[in-house]
Structures are given as structure tokens and as C-alpha cells.
Scaffold this active site. Structure first.
Site, PDB file in Angstrom:
ATOM      1  N   GLU A 105      -6.699  -9.223   3.204  1.00  0.00           N
ATOM      2  CA  GLU A 105      -5.835  -8.633   4.244  1.00  0.00           C
ATOM      3  C   GLU A 105      -5.880  -9.548   5.455  1.00  0.00           C
ATOM      4  OE1 GLU A 105      -6.103  -4.491   5.368  1.00  0.00           O
ATOM      5  OE2 GLU A 105      -6.713  -3.943   3.339  1.00  0.00           O
TER       6      GLU A 105
ATOM      7  N   ASN B 245      -6.703   1.580   2.792  1.00  0.00           N
ATOM      8  CA  ASN B 245      -7.406   2.841   3.023  1.00  0.00           C
ATOM      9  C   ASN B 245      -6.942   3.925   2.052  1.00  0.00           C
ATOM     10  OD1 ASN B 245      -8.596   1.530   5.177  1.00  0.00           O
ATOM     11  ND2 ASN B 245      -7.215   2.384   6.706  1.00  0.00           N
TER      12      ASN B 245
ATOM     13  N   GLU C 190       0.851  -1.196   0.000  1.00  0.00           N
ATOM     14  CA  GLU C 190       0.000   0.000   0.000  1.00  0.00           C
ATOM     15  C   GLU C 190       0.885   1.243   0.000  1.00  0.00           C
ATOM     16  OE1 GLU C 190      -2.961  -0.015   3.096  1.00  0.00           O
ATOM     17  OE2 GLU C 190      -3.663   2.010   2.606  1.00  0.00           O
TER      18      GLU C 190
ATOM     19  N   TYR D  90      -7.090  -8.943  11.360  1.00  0.00           N
ATOM     20  CA  TYR D  90      -5.784  -8.847  12.033  1.00  0.00           C
ATOM     21  C   TYR D  90      -5.962  -9.294  13.475  1.00  0.00           C
ATOM     22  CZ  TYR D  90      -4.545  -5.809   8.095  1.00  0.00           C
ATOM     23  OH  TYR D  90      -4.310  -5.306   6.836  1.00  0.00           O
TER      24      TYR D  90
ATOM     25  N   GLN E 279       1.225  -6.673   5.388  1.00  0.00           N
ATOM     26  CA  GLN E 279       1.573  -6.349   4.013  1.00  0.00           C
ATOM     27  C   GLN E 279       2.906  -7.001   3.684  1.00  0.00           C
ATOM     28  OE1 GLN E 279       0.892  -2.208   3.008  1.00  0.00           O
ATOM     29  NE2 GLN E 279      -1.051  -2.144   4.096  1.00  0.00           N
TER      30      GLN E 279
ATOM     31  N   ASN F 267     -12.129  -0.564  -1.014  1.00  0.00           N
ATOM     32  CA  ASN F 267     -11.512  -1.153   0.185  1.00  0.00           C
ATOM     33  C   ASN F 267     -12.311  -0.813   1.436  1.00  0.00           C
ATOM     34  OD1 ASN F 267      -9.046  -2.270   1.669  1.00  0.00           O
ATOM     35  ND2 ASN F 267      -9.252  -0.237   2.593  1.00  0.00           N
ATOM     36  N   GLU F 268     -12.606  -1.811   2.233  1.00  0.00           N
ATOM     37  CA  GLU F 268     -13.232  -1.635   3.561  1.00  0.00           C
ATOM     38  C   GLU F 268     -14.297  -0.541   3.567  1.00  0.00           C
ATOM     39  OE1 GLU F 268     -10.172  -1.370   6.614  1.00  0.00           O
ATOM     40  OE2 GLU F 268      -9.706  -3.503   6.369  1.00  0.00           O
TER      41      GLU F 268
HETATM   42  O1  AHR Z   1      -3.180  -2.925   6.002  1.00  0.00           O
HETATM   43  C1  AHR Z   1      -3.353  -1.756   6.744  1.00  0.00           C
HETATM   44  C2  AHR Z   1      -4.780  -1.242   6.658  1.00  0.00           C
HETATM   45  O2  AHR Z   1      -5.635  -2.134   7.308  1.00  0.00           O
HETATM   46  C3  AHR Z   1      -5.379  -1.109   5.289  1.00  0.00           C
HETATM   47  O3  AHR Z   1      -5.063   0.082   4.672  1.00  0.00           O
HETATM   48  C4  AHR Z   1      -6.842  -1.184   5.553  1.00  0.00           C
HETATM   49  O4  AHR Z   1      -7.552  -1.725   4.483  1.00  0.00           O
HETATM   50  C5  AHR Z   1      -6.942  -2.011   6.813  1.00  0.00           C
HETATM   51  O5  AHR Z   1      -7.741  -1.403   7.761  1.00  0.00           O
END
Ligand code: AHR
Length: 497
Positions: free
Chosen positions: A291, A71, A26, A243, A348, A171-172
Site C-alpha cells: 500500500e 481493513n 478493496e 501514505y 488504490q 492486513n495491518e
Molecule cells: O487503502 C486504504 C486503507 O489504508 C486500507 O484499508 C488499510 O490497509 C490502510 O490503512
């Protein structure tokens, strides 16, 4: 402490789509600037790309890289990043409160991906922009020539189309933090319309609709159902993001988080199939876990970042040994769903919550999580097998019946190789694994790789790699049975051929 497992060639989950070993770069922190690109570094090639980083990405054999966000993409004008670099604008990136110089954009990234043997999973901006910018970007990247945007690409020095196959529709978009956050209906409508016209430009592309940002989002499940109701006929995938962290330092509970991931995957499959049933559709929607990782170590230090700086050290989690174990468990979990999970992106790749770190003007180095990811990506190609496992179990704060053995196996018919991936979650003791591989006659143990460490909090650095695998595991094969001692809290790769 003993666990048993049975593997049969014919107990198949599915052929693994190599894209589950994808990753993510990113425009964030030092991922691009100072990560993949550092023109003044002694290792930089003529385009400014760090060759030491390229080599490490190649070691990971990453087949797909998601780009440019995250993001970031929800405020990104792709046009800012193409054409002569001198004319590109500096922009405020509202997602991460930094300044984006746009020195690297679509074409440069495509060039970099080629050097790493990766395809690109390109995300379009459905936050501040919409169907027009999205279809123009597909035309710019994929149309051969003879139209405004394809000819613009050619005028920028890229005669051949990039032929990008996989695209993310934003995204999100369920997250209030997202630039241009939408309700499920708002997003579902714009995603369906964007998908429709993007495919009119290039019918060969595959599209990922945004699922929830994580399993605990208040809109989870309803979001997926509504979005798929709108987009079902236009997309191939629904995304998942997740995550984990060990904030309360409860290792037994932390290592069980992959069970939650398993449940999340099962739930999204159910939702996708519910919409399939509702629509009486013959089409199956697959999953893109685009992700996933551990992310929590850097949360506090990120609060100290100077706003609007260029490429500050954001989200630089330094992973420890226990994080590598959870990453291993997450990879095994994904293999178990190889029939529906066709894309996954470790978030990432470089510097930002990443397996690869770089020092400015210095070395590139491998985090602890580099190893389970590399082993699975390199040896986990072929058919995911469905093992029958009986393992001792434990209970933790949030989970009951957590198997001490987390395991999966991959059969590569072409190379006649069988690889068992196994984590011993036991905090106190080693586990004796007995694996019946009855119809793999004539196979021999090639190696038993082990990642272990006495200190769960041990990290690596540019100076030292105390968390690194060794090949002194004792796996042996006799009379149809593989036996192996899995040290307490260890990641194991048992390779047979
Ligand atoms: O990977 C970091 C961030 O985590 C990304 O930009 C977003 O999509 C997620 O919240």
C-alpha cells in the site's frame, strides 16, 4: 542549475519484478460498487463490469491487484461472496462502517482481473478468522477438484482453479484500528501457522507477512523483527504501507517525502537481514510495498459519510499536480530498490485514493497521478540501472540535502530501450540534465514526455484534464551525452532506443 548523471549498462540494481506495478481494489467506498462494477451503466458488459474502467486499467498495465482489503478483509467471511448472488448476506462492514452487499466476491473479482490482464494478490482474514478459513480459501481457489472446497468452486460455475500465486497474511495487524488487532507475537504465531497450512494445500503459493502500517507506528522495527522471527521459514515477503500528504502546504518538504520512503525501505531490508543472520538462514525475505500513495485530501469529507450506507464516496482524494510529482518520486525510489522490492501496490485503483475515477452513470476519468504511474509501469520494464547522480540540493523542514534531481533509469535489453525517469524538485527554476550514457551507442531519443503545470494545486475532473503529459521535451543525444531541460517542478520520461 545543472545536474549530471552517468548510466552504464552494467551498473545494474536488478531485473525489475513487474509486480512492483501492482495496485489494489478493496471493498471500500465506490471501488468495487460504482467503480469496477456498475451493472446499469451503458459501458457495463454482460457481467456488470464497466468496460471504460477496464480499458483504463489496461492502459496502466497493472500486473497484480491486491484484493479484497485492506481493513475490510479483517472482518470478511469469504464464503459470503461465493455461490448464487441472491443468497448472499448483507453484512455490516465494521472497518468502514458501511453495508457490504456481497454482490461481488472472489469468483467475480477473478473474472474481472482476467479482463484487465492482471493477477490477483489475495488477502486472507487473520482478524476475526484464522488458519481454517485461510486454508479453505486456498483450497477453494487453487485446488483442481475432488475435495469439498474445490468441488464447491466447480459447483459455483468455475471449473478451472484460479491458481492464485500471491497471498497476503492479513492486513495491518499492528494497528489498533484493525478488526482483530494483535501484538507482534500473537500475529507472528497465527501468520506462521496459517502460512504453513496454506502451503500444505498449495506449495506453489507465495506469502506476504504484515509489516508495520507505516514507518511512524510506535511498534515499527520491533514488529517486523518479531513477526519475521515467527514466520521466516514460511513466507517470502514482508509488507510495507505508507501514505503521504501535504497538510501544511510545504511543497519543498512534501516532495522530499520520498527520501523518507527510501529510508523506510532500507530499514525493513536491514530488519529482514538481521533475522536472516540470527537464524543463519540462506533464505532472503523480499519486500512487498503493498500500500503506497498520497492520501489526505478526503479526510475531512469522510467524516460526513452516513454510517452503514452502501458504497458511499469514501476516500475520494482528488489529486493535484504536486501529488503526481511525489508519486513520480516514490516510483523512482522503488526502482532504486528493485533488488529487494518485488511487489508494490498503488493504493488504490478506482475511486478510492485512486488514479481512475468514475462518475455514476457517467464518464471514467484520469487523475493527475495516473500519468507517472502509467509511464513507469509501461516503460519501466527490464533492468533497473544504478545511476551516478550529482545534483544541486536543498534543505527543507524535515530533510537536509534533498537532491533537486530525483532520477532512475531502466534498460530493456530485449527491446533495446533505455528510459530515464526524472523529477525536477526545484520550485523556482528548470534544471539542465546532462546524462552520460557512454555504452548505449547508436541510441536515439524516441521521445521526451513532460508533465508540468503552472498551478501545483491543479486537479483533473470528468470534464477536463488540465494535468496531462505532453511530448515536447527537448531531450537530445549527441556524442554519448543526453541533454535535457527539465522544467521547474516537472515529471520527465526520456525514452531512447
Ligand atoms: O487503502 C486504504 C486503507 O489504508 C486500507 O484499508 C488499510 O490497509 C490502510 O490503512
Amino acid at each position: 542549475n545543472k545536474a549530471k548523471m552517468i548510466l552504464e549498462k552494467d551498473f545494474k540494481v536488478a531485473e525489475i519484478d513487474k509486480r512492483i506495478y501492482g495496485s489494489f481494489v478493496e471493498h471500500l467506498g465506490r471501488a468495487v460498487y460504482g467503480g469496477i462494477y456498475e451493472p446499469n451503466h451503458p459501458e457495463a458488459d454482460e457481467n456488470g463490469f464497466r468496460q471504460d474502467v477496464i480499458e483504463m486499467v489496461k492502459e496502466l498495465q497493472v500486473p497484480l491487484v491486491r484484493y479484497p482489503g485492506g481493513n475490510f478483509v479483517s472482518g470478511y467471511n469469504w464464503e459470503d461472496g461465493v455461490g448464487p448472488v441472491a443468497g448472499r448476506p448483507r453484512r455490516l462492514d465494521l472497518a468502514w462502517r458501511t453495508t457490504e452487499t456481497n454482490e461481488i466476491g472472489t469468483n467475480e473479482f477473478m473474472q474481472w482481473a482476467k479482463l484487465t490482464n492482471s493477477e490477483v494478490n489475495m488477502a486472507v482474514n487473520l482478524g476475526t478468522r484464522g488458519i481454517d478459513a485461510a486454508r479453505n480459501l486456498v483450497e477453494y481457489c487453487n485446488h483442481p477438484s475432488g475435495s469439498f472446497y474445490s468441488d464447491l468452486r466447480i459447483s459455483h460455475g468455475y471449473k478451472e482453479p484460479h491458481k492464485i500465486k500471491t497471498w497476503c497474511l492479513g492486513n495491518e495487524m499492528d494497528g489498533p484500528w484493525q478488526i482483530g488487532h494483535k501484538t507482534a507475537d500473537e500475529y507472528g504465531r497465527i501468520a506462521a501457522e496459517a502460512a504453513k497450512v496454506m502451503k500444505w494445500v498449495d506449495p506453489s503459493i507465495e506469502l506476504v507477512a504484515c509489516g508495520s502500517s507505516h514507518r511512524n507506528m510506535p511498534t515499527f522495527a520491533e514488529w517486523e523483527a518479531t513477526v519475521l522471527d515467527h514466520t521466516y521459514d514460511h513466507v517470502e515477503f514482508i509488507s510495507l504501507h505508507q501514505y503521504y500528504g501535504n497538510r501544511d502546504n510545504d511543497v519543498a518538504n512534501y516532495l522530499a517525502r520520498s527520501l523518507e520512503m527510501d529510508d523506510f525501505i532500507r530499514s525493513v531490508i536491514s530488519i529482514a537481514d538481521y533475522i536472516k543472520a540470527k537464524k543463519r538462514s540462506k533464505k532472503k525475505i523480499n519486500l512487498a510495498f503493498d500500500e503506497w500513495n498520497v492520501w489526505y485530501h478526503s479526510h475531512e469529507s469522510d467524516k460526513l459519510i452516513e454510517p452503514w450506507s452502501v458504497a458511499p464516496p469514501q476516500l475520494e482524494d482528488h489529486y493535484n499536480f504536486e501529488d503526481a510529482l511525489l508519486v513520480g518520486c516514490m516510483l523512482i525510489t522503488m526502482l532504486k530498490h528493485a533488488d529487494r522490492l518485488k511487489i508494490a501496490c498503488l493504493a488504490q485503483l478506482v475511486n478510492v485514493i485512486a488514479p481512475i475515477m468514475t462518475e455514476e452513470n457517467g464518464k471514467a476519468w484520469k487523475q493527475t497521478i495516473f500519468y507517472p504511474f502509467m509511464h513507469t509501469s509501461v516503460f519501466g520494464r527490464g533492468v533497473a540501472l544504478n545511476p551516478i547522480i550529482s545534483s544541486p540540493k536543498y534543505d527543507s523542514k524535515d530533510f537536509t540535502d534533498v537532491p533537486k534531481l530525483e532520477s532512475s533509469a531502466v534498460y530493456n535489453e530485449e527491446n533495446e530501450e533505455l528510459t530515464i525517469f526524472a523529477v525536477n524538485r526545484d520550485l523556482e527554476a528548470g534544471l539542465l540534465l546532462e546524462c552520460d550514457i557512454r555504452n548505449f551507442e547508436g541510441y536515439k531519443v524516441v521521445e521526451h514526455i513532460v508533465l508540468e503545470n503552472d498551478d501545483l494545486k491543479q486537479t483533473n475532473s470528468a470534464q477536463a484534464t488540465p494535468v496531462a503529459p505532453h511530448t515536447n521535451g527537448d531531450a537530445a543525444f549527441d556524442n554519448g551525452i543526453v541533454t535535457a531541460f527539465l522544467p521547474k517542478l516537472s515529471w520527465n520520461v526520456i525514452r531512447l532506443a
